[in-house]
Design an enzyme around this catalytic site. Structure first.
Site, mmCIF file in Angstrom:
data_model
loop_
_atom_site.group_PDB
_atom_site.id
_atom_site.type_symbol
_atom_site.label_atom_id
_atom_site.label_comp_id
_atom_site.label_asym_id
_atom_site.label_seq_id
_atom_site.Cartn_x
_atom_site.Cartn_y
_atom_site.Cartn_z
ATOM 1 N N SER A 137 20.219 -10.417 32.706
ATOM 2 C CA SER A 137 20.247 -10.112 30.771
ATOM 3 C C SER A 137 18.613 -10.514 31.687
ATOM 4 C CB SER A 137 20.381 -11.953 30.399
ATOM 5 O OG SER A 137 21.622 -11.436 30.378
HETATM 6 N N1 SAH Z 1 24.397 -13.391 32.457
HETATM 7 C C1 SAH Z 1 24.620 -11.993 33.724
HETATM 8 C C2 SAH Z 1 25.030 -10.954 32.827
HETATM 9 C C3 SAH Z 1 25.617 -9.480 32.889
HETATM 10 S S1 SAH Z 1 26.197 -8.466 32.051
HETATM 11 C C4 SAH Z 1 23.072 -11.464 34.264
HETATM 12 O O1 SAH Z 1 22.040 -12.193 34.123
HETATM 13 O O2 SAH Z 1 23.042 -11.456 34.946
HETATM 14 C C5 SAH Z 1 27.189 -9.526 31.300
HETATM 15 C C6 SAH Z 1 28.762 -9.463 32.206
HETATM 16 O O3 SAH Z 1 29.876 -10.020 31.790
HETATM 17 C C7 SAH Z 1 29.060 -8.128 32.831
HETATM 18 O O4 SAH Z 1 28.756 -8.675 34.575
HETATM 19 C C8 SAH Z 1 30.449 -7.836 32.445
HETATM 20 O O5 SAH Z 1 31.178 -6.995 33.963
HETATM 21 C C9 SAH Z 1 30.672 -9.076 32.173
HETATM 22 N N2 SAH Z 1 32.442 -8.930 31.486
HETATM 23 C C10 SAH Z 1 32.263 -8.199 30.553
HETATM 24 N N3 SAH Z 1 34.049 -8.712 30.166
HETATM 25 C C11 SAH Z 1 34.295 -9.584 30.723
HETATM 26 C C12 SAH Z 1 35.364 -10.135 30.753
HETATM 27 N N4 SAH Z 1 36.299 -10.379 29.869
HETATM 28 N N5 SAH Z 1 35.408 -11.615 31.800
HETATM 29 C C13 SAH Z 1 34.504 -11.635 32.297
HETATM 30 N N6 SAH Z 1 33.156 -10.758 32.665
HETATM 31 C C14 SAH Z 1 33.273 -10.003 32.252
#
Ligand code: SAH
Length: 221
Positions: free
Chosen positions: A70
């Protein structure tokens, strides 16, 4: 190329990080605890080496598997919205991804549980936390839409992937007065929402437009 980056210290230099903090201030981030947590968290550790030189730009970057780390502004804003009312004991995060948001929060709360559905991302994040010596993060490889009922209720929940609507399973894992910050919407762009659990349900505040990857169900190795 600046002299710093030419010497190979640009990406980690204090000046580069300070520029990001100035920018976040300009964008309206006021909470000093949050700004300090961002200042001390090495974002270049959470991206691929090839992207490390861009780690302190205020932008989302790819982390593989079609996912992104993010944007620092959004990490700061969501953190601010979560901790505004005071210190939190336990927090649940859905969507560990790179682990950057998790690491920032680990400086501000007592314990954080974080769920990721893609095993490979979770393992990478675990290695990063170990190398940084962070000890108050517990990672789970599961479908975060279901939360972690055995470990709740939580003082706060942060969701960093967008569901189409407010997941009631997660609302039910908030303590009374507890808050959940999450993007909501099925389109490219979503709305950032803060949900506060009340005695007879929940209240919600609609905050600003944001762009997140969708919350998906099931797990992936
Ligand atoms: N806060 C993280 C954002 C990553 S993007 C950062 O700054 O790196 C969002 C993440 O949510 C992805 O890695 C994706 O695989 C995960 N995600 C999506 N659906 C999900 C679910 N149902 N349970 C757990 N993780 C999930």
């Amino acid at each position: 190329m600046t002299l710093d980056s030419h010497l190979g210290i640009g990406m980690t230099s204090r000046r580069t990080r300070e520029r990001l903090i100035q920018r976040l201030r300009k964008e309206g981030i006021r909470d000093r605890l949050v700004l300090n947590a961002i200042r001390t968290t090495p974002r270049h550790i959470f991206v691929d080496e090839a992207l490390a030189s861009r780690a302190y730009e205020d932008t989302a970057l790819p982390i593989g598997h079609g996912q992104t780390i993010s944007q620092p502004y959004i990490v700061a804003r969501m953190t601010e919205l979560l901790i505004e009312a005071g210190a939190l004991d336990t927090v649940l995060e859905v969507g560990t991804g790179s682990g950057y948001q998790t690491a920032v929060l680990s400086l501000l709360v007592n314990r954080i549980y974080s769920i990721e559905r893609i095993g490979e991302l979770q393992r990478q994040a675990r290695r990063r936390f170990q190398s940084m010596g962070i000890r108050n993060i517990r990672l789970r490889h599961s479908d975060g839409g279901l939360g972690l009922p055995d470990y709740g209720p939580f003082d706060g929940i942060i969701v960093t992937a967008a569901p189409e609507g407010i997941p009631l399973a997660l609302v039910n894992q908030l303590k009374q007065g507890g808050r959940m910050v999450l993007p909501i919407g099925a389109d490219q762009e979503q709305i950032l929402v803060r949900v506060t659990r009340t005695s007879d349900g929940y209240e919600k505040e609609l905050l600003e437009r944001v762009v997140f990857v969708p919350l998906l169900s099931g797990v992936q190795r």
